[in-house]
Design a protein around this motif. Structure first.
Motif, mmCIF file in Angstrom:
data_model
loop_
_atom_site.group_PDB
_atom_site.id
_atom_site.type_symbol
_atom_site.label_atom_id
_atom_site.label_comp_id
_atom_site.label_asym_id
_atom_site.label_seq_id
_atom_site.Cartn_x
_atom_site.Cartn_y
_atom_site.Cartn_z
ATOM 1 N N MET A 244 0.826 -1.215 0.000
ATOM 2 C CA MET A 244 0.000 0.000 0.000
ATOM 3 C C MET A 244 0.858 1.262 0.000
ATOM 4 O O MET A 244 0.504 2.270 -0.606
ATOM 5 C CB MET A 244 -0.940 0.000 1.194
ATOM 6 C CG MET A 244 -1.969 -1.133 1.182
ATOM 7 S SD MET A 244 -3.214 -0.939 -0.105
ATOM 8 C CE MET A 244 -4.241 0.327 0.617
ATOM 9 N N ILE A 245 1.998 1.211 0.693
ATOM 10 C CA ILE A 245 2.897 2.372 0.686
ATOM 11 C C ILE A 245 3.529 2.536 -0.693
ATOM 12 O O ILE A 245 3.684 3.658 -1.199
ATOM 13 C CB ILE A 245 3.963 2.236 1.782
ATOM 14 C CG1 ILE A 245 3.301 2.349 3.169
ATOM 15 C CG2 ILE A 245 5.048 3.305 1.627
ATOM 16 C CD1 ILE A 245 4.216 2.058 4.322
ATOM 17 N N ALA A 246 3.861 1.416 -1.346
ATOM 18 C CA ALA A 246 4.444 1.487 -2.694
ATOM 19 C C ALA A 246 3.451 2.060 -3.700
ATOM 20 O O ALA A 246 3.859 2.580 -4.751
ATOM 21 C CB ALA A 246 4.899 0.099 -3.130
ATOM 22 N N GLU A 247 2.163 1.971 -3.377
ATOM 23 C CA GLU A 247 1.141 2.516 -4.271
ATOM 24 C C GLU A 247 0.862 3.997 -4.019
ATOM 25 O O GLU A 247 0.062 4.614 -4.727
ATOM 26 C CB GLU A 247 -0.156 1.712 -4.102
ATOM 27 C CG GLU A 247 -0.029 0.259 -4.584
ATOM 28 C CD GLU A 247 -1.243 -0.578 -4.246
ATOM 29 O OE1 GLU A 247 -2.166 -0.034 -3.570
ATOM 30 O OE2 GLU A 247 -1.289 -1.757 -4.640
ATOM 31 N N MET A 248 1.506 4.571 -2.986
ATOM 32 C CA MET A 248 1.314 5.992 -2.675
ATOM 33 C C MET A 248 1.867 6.876 -3.784
ATOM 34 O O MET A 248 2.854 6.541 -4.427
ATOM 35 C CB MET A 248 2.019 6.362 -1.357
ATOM 36 C CG MET A 248 1.332 5.876 -0.099
ATOM 37 S SD MET A 248 2.334 6.236 1.383
ATOM 38 C CE MET A 248 2.545 8.015 1.246
ATOM 39 N N ARG A 249 1.212 8.014 -3.981
ATOM 40 C CA ARG A 249 1.694 9.045 -4.881
ATOM 41 C C ARG A 249 1.679 10.358 -4.110
ATOM 42 O O ARG A 249 0.617 10.845 -3.726
ATOM 43 C CB ARG A 249 0.814 9.154 -6.133
ATOM 44 C CG ARG A 249 0.708 7.865 -6.944
ATOM 45 C CD ARG A 249 2.043 7.489 -7.575
ATOM 46 N NE ARG A 249 1.927 6.266 -8.375
ATOM 47 C CZ ARG A 249 2.159 5.049 -7.896
ATOM 48 N NH1 ARG A 249 2.493 4.888 -6.620
ATOM 49 N NH2 ARG A 249 2.058 3.993 -8.679
ATOM 50 N N VAL A 250 2.841 10.922 -3.874
ATOM 51 C CA VAL A 250 2.947 12.155 -3.086
ATOM 52 C C VAL A 250 3.231 13.311 -4.036
ATOM 53 O O VAL A 250 4.335 13.424 -4.584
ATOM 54 C CB VAL A 250 4.047 12.046 -2.009
ATOM 55 C CG1 VAL A 250 4.080 13.315 -1.170
ATOM 56 C CG2 VAL A 250 3.811 10.827 -1.127
ATOM 57 N N ASP A 251 2.240 14.157 -4.245
ATOM 58 C CA ASP A 251 2.362 15.301 -5.153
ATOM 59 C C ASP A 251 2.985 16.471 -4.396
ATOM 60 O O ASP A 251 2.375 17.026 -3.471
ATOM 61 C CB ASP A 251 0.975 15.686 -5.688
ATOM 62 C CG ASP A 251 1.041 16.756 -6.769
ATOM 63 O OD1 ASP A 251 2.129 17.322 -6.973
ATOM 64 O OD2 ASP A 251 -0.001 17.031 -7.394
ATOM 65 N N VAL A 252 4.192 16.841 -4.754
ATOM 66 C CA VAL A 252 4.882 17.947 -4.083
ATOM 67 C C VAL A 252 5.023 19.149 -5.011
ATOM 68 O O VAL A 252 5.907 19.986 -4.844
ATOM 69 C CB VAL A 252 6.265 17.497 -3.562
ATOM 70 C CG1 VAL A 252 6.114 16.482 -2.460
ATOM 71 C CG2 VAL A 252 7.116 16.933 -4.705
ATOM 72 N N GLY A 253 4.143 19.227 -6.003
ATOM 73 C CA GLY A 253 4.142 20.392 -6.890
ATOM 74 C C GLY A 253 4.873 20.129 -8.180
ATOM 75 O O GLY A 253 4.261 19.845 -9.216
ATOM 76 N N GLN A 254 6.205 20.179 -8.117
ATOM 77 C CA GLN A 254 6.986 20.029 -9.348
ATOM 78 C C GLN A 254 7.170 18.574 -9.756
ATOM 79 O O GLN A 254 7.597 18.282 -10.874
ATOM 80 C CB GLN A 254 8.367 20.702 -9.190
ATOM 81 C CG GLN A 254 9.298 20.039 -8.185
ATOM 82 C CD GLN A 254 9.134 20.557 -6.776
ATOM 83 O OE1 GLN A 254 8.023 20.885 -6.369
ATOM 84 N NE2 GLN A 254 10.233 20.642 -6.051
ATOM 85 N N VAL A 255 6.880 17.634 -8.848
ATOM 86 C CA VAL A 255 7.076 16.226 -9.161
ATOM 87 C C VAL A 255 6.168 15.381 -8.272
ATOM 88 O O VAL A 255 5.730 15.822 -7.212
ATOM 89 C CB VAL A 255 8.567 15.832 -8.940
ATOM 90 C CG1 VAL A 255 8.914 15.875 -7.458
ATOM 91 C CG2 VAL A 255 8.867 14.464 -9.534
#
Length: 254
Positions: A199-210
């Motif tokens: 489940m952690i590997a499926e995370m997507r963390v949007d930090v703006g530029q990437v």
């Protein structure tokens, strides 16, 4: 030196109580010893002065209570409520990691020791998962510590969603987290740990530029391994964590 508002309010309350009791006692004395309430037009010979004193004390007590005691008690109660709330917040802060809101290492180590002692006594299973973010240093070096903090907070939220209410989830280091999973048999903890990793590997963390895609390595140790103390459980889970790192990361080692 500040004024002790609580003590002052208590003193005012007892003064008010004493005044009310005195005025009542004087009124009863005048009533019993002089045959009833005084007549407005009657003689003052049978002790009207005692009655007048009672009325005066009663009026003074009422004024003192309304304009001093009651406001002071209300203010003292509000002050006490603020102090209680502040103490509760401080108590939470002592055991909480300020960045993620999870338990901190201090609380985790104490709780783990207590859990193991109790679970050893009742012969119930308990497991420990030690998690470490993979390549987290490169995240901080490439995007800055602010972005790293975002990743840590998102990971903490995901761990809280995946765990049960009676599990203990703590941030025990910079990018290291631990989960204490009580009443977890081996056939339960294996799929749980693998689900956490997936489940952690499926995370997507949007930090703006990437958009970052963090992964974790997990080492698992359990009392079913014959471990009977917190230090040994931590040591074994750490060893298995580093084994997961050596085997390529983003995996679980039991």
């Amino acid at each position: 030196m500040g004024i002790d508002l609580r003590r002052l309010a208590d003193t005012a309350f007892w003064v008010y109580t004493a005044g009310a009791t005195t005025s009542l006692a004087l009124a009863v004395y005048a009533f019993v010893n002089h045959g009833g309430f005084p007549s407005v037009s009657g003689s003052r010979e049978w002790g009207l002065s005692t009655w007048e004193i009672a009325v005066f004390v009663m009026a003074l007590t009422l004024i003192f209570g309304l304009f001093f005691t009651v406001p002071l008690l209300r203010k003292a109660n509000l002050e006490q409520a603020k102090l209680t709330d502040h103490a509760a917040k401080l108590e939470v802060e002592v055991v909480t990691d300020p960045l993620t809101g999870l338990y901190n290492r201090r609380y985790f180590e104490r709780a783990l020791g207590e859990y193991i002692r109790e679970f050893s006594r009742i012969k119930a299973p308990l497991a420990l998962l030690t998690l470490d973010l993979d390549h987290f240093k490169s995240v901080n070096d490439t995007y800055g510590h602010d972005v790293g903090d975002i990743v840590l907070k998102e990971l903490a939220k995901r761990l809280q969603q995946l765990t049960r209410e009676h599990d203990i989830v703590a941030r025990t280091g910079g990018e290291e987290f631990c989960i204490v999973a009580p009443f977890s048999r081996e056939d339960q903890i294996r799929p749980f740990a693998e689900r956490v990793c997936r489940m952690i590997a499926e995370m997507r963390v949007d930090v703006g530029q990437v958009i970052l895609r963090p992964t974790v390595s997990i080492g698992v140790a359990a009392t079913s391994d014959g471990i009977a103390n917190a230090a040994q459980l931590l040591k074994v889970s750490d060893e298995r964590l580093y084994e997961a790192k050596d085997k390529g990361r983003n995996r679980v080692v039991f």
